[in-house]
Design an enzyme around this catalytic site. Sequence first.
Site, PDB file in Angstrom:
ATOM      1  CE1 TYR A 178       8.575  12.942   1.841  1.00 29.17           C
ATOM      2  CE2 TYR A 178       9.488  13.998  -0.018  1.00 29.17           C
ATOM      3  CZ  TYR A 178       8.871  14.267   1.107  1.00 29.17           C
ATOM      4  OH  TYR A 178       8.074  15.261   1.541  1.00 29.17           O
ATOM      5  CE  LYS A 185       5.192  13.805  16.561  1.00 25.11           C
ATOM      6  NZ  LYS A 185       5.209  14.243  17.981  1.00 25.11           N
ATOM      7  CG  ASP A 195       5.561  17.651  17.864  1.00 23.17           C
ATOM      8  OD1 ASP A 195       6.690  17.490  18.187  1.00 23.17           O
ATOM      9  OD2 ASP A 195       4.638  17.053  18.652  1.00 23.17           O
ATOM     10  CG  ASP A 233       9.614  18.265   1.402  1.00 22.63           C
ATOM     11  OD1 ASP A 233       9.925  19.328   1.207  1.00 22.63           O
ATOM     12  OD2 ASP A 233       8.761  17.677   0.962  1.00 22.63           O
TER      13      ASP A 233
END
Length: 425
Positions: free
Chosen positions: A161, A231, A288, A312
């Site tokens: 971002y 992740k 995940d 987000d």
Amino acid sequence: MSYDEIEVPDSGQKIEVVDEENDEISVPEDPIIPIIHGDGIGKDVAPAAQKVLGKAAEATGRNVSWMRVYAGQSARDRYGEDVNLPDETVEAIKEHRVAIKGPLTTPVGAGYRSLNVALRQTLDLFANVRPTYYLDGVPSPMKAPEEMDMVTFRENTEDVYAGIEWEQGTEEVEQVKEFVEEEMGFDDVMHDGPIGIGIKPITEKGSKRLVRRAIDYALEHDRDKVTLVHKGNIMKFTEGQFGSWGMEVADEEYPDDEVFAAPDSLWEEEDEVDIPEDAVMVEERLADAMLQWMQLRTDEFDVLAMPNLNGDYLSDAAGAQIGGLGIAPGGNFGKARMLAEPVHGSAPKRAGQNMANPTAMILSGRLMFDYLGWGDAADLVRDAVEETISSGKVTYDLERQIEGGEKLGTTEYAEAIIENIEKLS
Ligand code: NAP
């Protein structure tokens, strides 16, 4: 400071900074608070929230002097077609330290950059905090929505971002591609033909200050656990490094009997880890897997700290579990600085119809009251909202999901909350 387009309220005082480094402010009983109504449904929900919050302040012996500031369409209307985020708006929020905003529209693809991202970066509001808890009476797709009581801390200034990206077809994107292939040796990774490229910066400073905030919050609010969600198994040097820096904060900056950094928590069940009694446990989980655990093992999670993109996705998904965007509040925090804002966007198709649910913006104001140290006003807001919803008085989004609900417009719903504030105070 004097402004060209902004009207300064004739009463009210400024919030002052006591200790910026330690996030301490001094709040008068009649603070001036800048407010951006926002685009789309912002024009419906912001005035409604303003009334409810003003009433709760008054009912607890205070007064908010609202100062309208402009961004998005309202800024273009006042300052000219090219001005989406006037300097005056940024300066007013900087000067008054605490502010609240409605949603702002961001064009997809071309057009100007996200004003929300610009505001967060310019004001260095590095932590986006979203408390996600169940309100009695709200329809939810979950069997046990009351198990949800999480607070998400999303890093707000970096990651993909940060806005470091190049458009396909430009000379710049070809230069970056050539550099990555020829200088960095990734010569068989990117497909031939048009390409867009973005960069994902994750810094030690950005990661550590976010995790520190989340741990401090857990300590102050008697929470049991902080989960770092990333992740890192795939993006080792960005997401993985976020996890390592976060665990370093937990391990090195707090005594073990207060904060316990669980070693190897990525691959172990919690009951396999020996945690000192009463310590806040800090663990790592992969993003995940976290998305499914949040639904299947909701009550096991407490405070989550995440890089920007994960934050987000995960905070919206958590919001859905307790009834959706119309009621999900948020706030952006920097050093001695806060900007409250609902999670939802400007929902253009619902704009200007006195339909939208102002609860998310009202509860964002509740978070702002908490930051001001007005716990009684914050509790009053929550109780009055809960009382209104559980009596079946709701806006269209909740009414379509519950049997026998009474559908109210934005304004009428806000009035029902105000009546409950009067009853409860
Ligand atoms: P959105 O504005 O959040 O709306 C998506 C849908 O969620 C709406 O159509 C509506 O569903 C429901 N919804 C959202 N807020 C609601 C409310 N207060 N009351 C009732 N229902 C509500 O998401 P979007 O359509 O993806 O984004 C629209 C614009 O907002 C984009 O320009 C986006 O960039 C911007 N945005 C801004 C912010 C921000 O300012 N912080 C955040 C997110 C998005 P139904 O249609 O089913 O009624």
